[in-house]
Write a protein that holds these residues in place. Sequence first.
Motif, short mmCIF file in Angstrom:
data_model
loop_
_atom_site.label_atom_id
_atom_site.label_comp_id
_atom_site.label_asym_id
_atom_site.label_seq_id
_atom_site.Cartn_x
_atom_site.Cartn_y
_atom_site.Cartn_z
N ARG A 3 0.70 -1.02 0.25
CA ARG A 3 0.12 0.16 0.09
C ARG A 3 0.71 1.97 -0.29
NH1 ARG A 3 -1.80 1.99 5.02
NH2 ARG A 3 -3.78 2.11 4.36
N GLY A 4 0.25 2.05 -0.96
CA GLY A 4 1.30 3.55 -0.58
C GLY A 4 0.85 4.73 -1.93
N ILE A 5 1.59 5.58 -1.84
CA ILE A 5 1.53 6.50 -2.62
C ILE A 5 2.40 6.41 -4.62
CG2 ILE A 5 1.87 9.43 -2.84
CD1 ILE A 5 0.43 8.31 -0.97
N TYR A 6 1.73 6.82 -4.99
CA TYR A 6 2.44 6.24 -6.64
C TYR A 6 2.42 7.70 -7.17
CZ TYR A 6 -3.11 6.22 -8.05
OH TYR A 6 -4.89 6.32 -8.25
N LYS A 7 2.74 7.32 -8.62
CA LYS A 7 2.17 8.14 -9.78
C LYS A 7 2.39 7.80 -11.19
CE LYS A 7 5.26 12.91 -8.43
NZ LYS A 7 7.04 12.44 -8.55
N ARG A 27 -4.86 -1.67 -7.74
CA ARG A 27 -4.87 -0.32 -8.35
C ARG A 27 -4.59 0.07 -10.18
NH1 ARG A 27 -8.29 2.82 -9.71
NH2 ARG A 27 -7.91 5.31 -9.11
N LYS A 28 -2.80 -0.15 -10.06
CA LYS A 28 -1.84 -0.06 -11.78
C LYS A 28 -3.13 -0.82 -12.64
CE LYS A 28 1.65 -0.75 -13.77
NZ LYS A 28 3.00 -1.39 -14.39
N THR A 29 -3.92 -1.92 -12.43
CA THR A 29 -4.06 -2.28 -12.84
C THR A 29 -5.32 -1.92 -13.83
OG1 THR A 29 -3.36 -4.39 -12.57
CG2 THR A 29 -5.23 -4.51 -13.99
N ARG A 30 -6.26 -1.15 -13.38
CA ARG A 30 -7.47 -0.70 -12.68
C ARG A 30 -7.52 0.50 -13.53
NH1 ARG A 30 -11.55 1.77 -8.12
NH2 ARG A 30 -13.69 1.91 -10.21
N HIS A 31 -6.57 1.16 -12.97
CA HIS A 31 -5.77 2.68 -13.77
C HIS A 31 -5.85 2.34 -15.14
CE1 HIS A 31 -5.48 5.89 -11.22
NE2 HIS A 31 -4.85 5.82 -10.26
N PHE A 32 -4.85 1.76 -15.37
CA PHE A 32 -4.54 1.50 -16.90
C PHE A 32 -5.45 0.96 -17.74
CE2 PHE A 32 -0.77 2.83 -15.59
CZ PHE A 32 0.66 2.30 -16.78
N SER A 33 -6.26 -0.30 -17.24
CA SER A 33 -7.88 -0.65 -18.04
C SER A 33 -8.08 0.11 -18.62
CB SER A 33 -8.34 -1.63 -16.80
OG SER A 33 -8.98 -2.55 -17.61
N GLU A 34 -8.63 1.46 -17.01
CA GLU A 34 -9.92 1.92 -17.52
C GLU A 34 -9.05 3.47 -18.56
OE1 GLU A 34 -10.36 4.09 -13.39
OE2 GLU A 34 -12.03 2.32 -12.95
N LEU A 35 -8.12 3.45 -18.65
CA LEU A 35 -7.92 4.30 -19.79
C LEU A 35 -7.36 3.92 -21.07
CD1 LEU A 35 -4.28 5.90 -17.35
CD2 LEU A 35 -6.16 6.74 -18.72
N ARG A 36 -7.12 2.68 -21.40
CA ARG A 36 -7.29 1.87 -22.65
C ARG A 36 -8.49 2.10 -23.56
NH1 ARG A 36 -3.61 -2.83 -19.92
NH2 ARG A 36 -2.21 -1.84 -19.92
N PHE A 57 3.68 6.40 -21.27
CA PHE A 57 2.84 6.51 -19.09
C PHE A 57 4.04 5.66 -18.50
CE2 PHE A 57 0.32 8.63 -21.61
CZ PHE A 57 0.01 9.85 -20.92
N VAL A 58 4.48 6.05 -17.46
CA VAL A 58 5.20 4.42 -16.29
C VAL A 58 3.99 4.36 -14.88
CG1 VAL A 58 7.03 4.82 -17.58
CG2 VAL A 58 6.88 6.40 -15.51
N PHE A 59 4.00 3.82 -14.40
CA PHE A 59 3.38 3.87 -13.00
C PHE A 59 4.76 4.22 -12.22
CE2 PHE A 59 1.37 1.57 -9.47
CZ PHE A 59 0.43 2.73 -9.26
N VAL A 60 4.63 4.23 -10.82
CA VAL A 60 5.99 4.60 -10.27
C VAL A 60 5.43 4.53 -8.69
CG1 VAL A 60 7.92 5.49 -9.65
CG2 VAL A 60 7.03 5.53 -12.02
N VAL A 61 5.84 3.41 -7.73
CA VAL A 61 5.51 3.81 -6.65
C VAL A 61 6.95 4.50 -5.75
CG1 VAL A 61 5.29 2.85 -4.26
CG2 VAL A 61 4.76 1.20 -6.21
#
Length: 82
Positions: A3-7, A27-36, A57-61
């Motif tokens: 759990r944490g903060i991401y960009k 959360r990363k999976t959901r973001h990218f799915s919605e964006l796609r 785009f990159v997902f970074v913790v």
Amino acid sequence: MARGIYKIINVVNNKFYVGSAVDLKRRKTRHFSELRTGKHNNRHLQAAWSKYGEQAFVFVVVEEVLPNVNLLSIENAWLQEH
């Protein structure tokens, strides 16, 4: 489950979206799915995704947060600092 903060960073223009999650991988999976599928609730992020494409785009913790720490307060601190 981390759990944490991401960009989500646009590597073309260095603009970014900051968020928090109790399960970063999910959360990363959901973001990218919605964006796609063009259904992300953040219109600025969705517009940038549509303009630049997924490869930009990159997902970074940026910070893992312990279970006993208030996640939203840490996210708000990140938003105020950046």
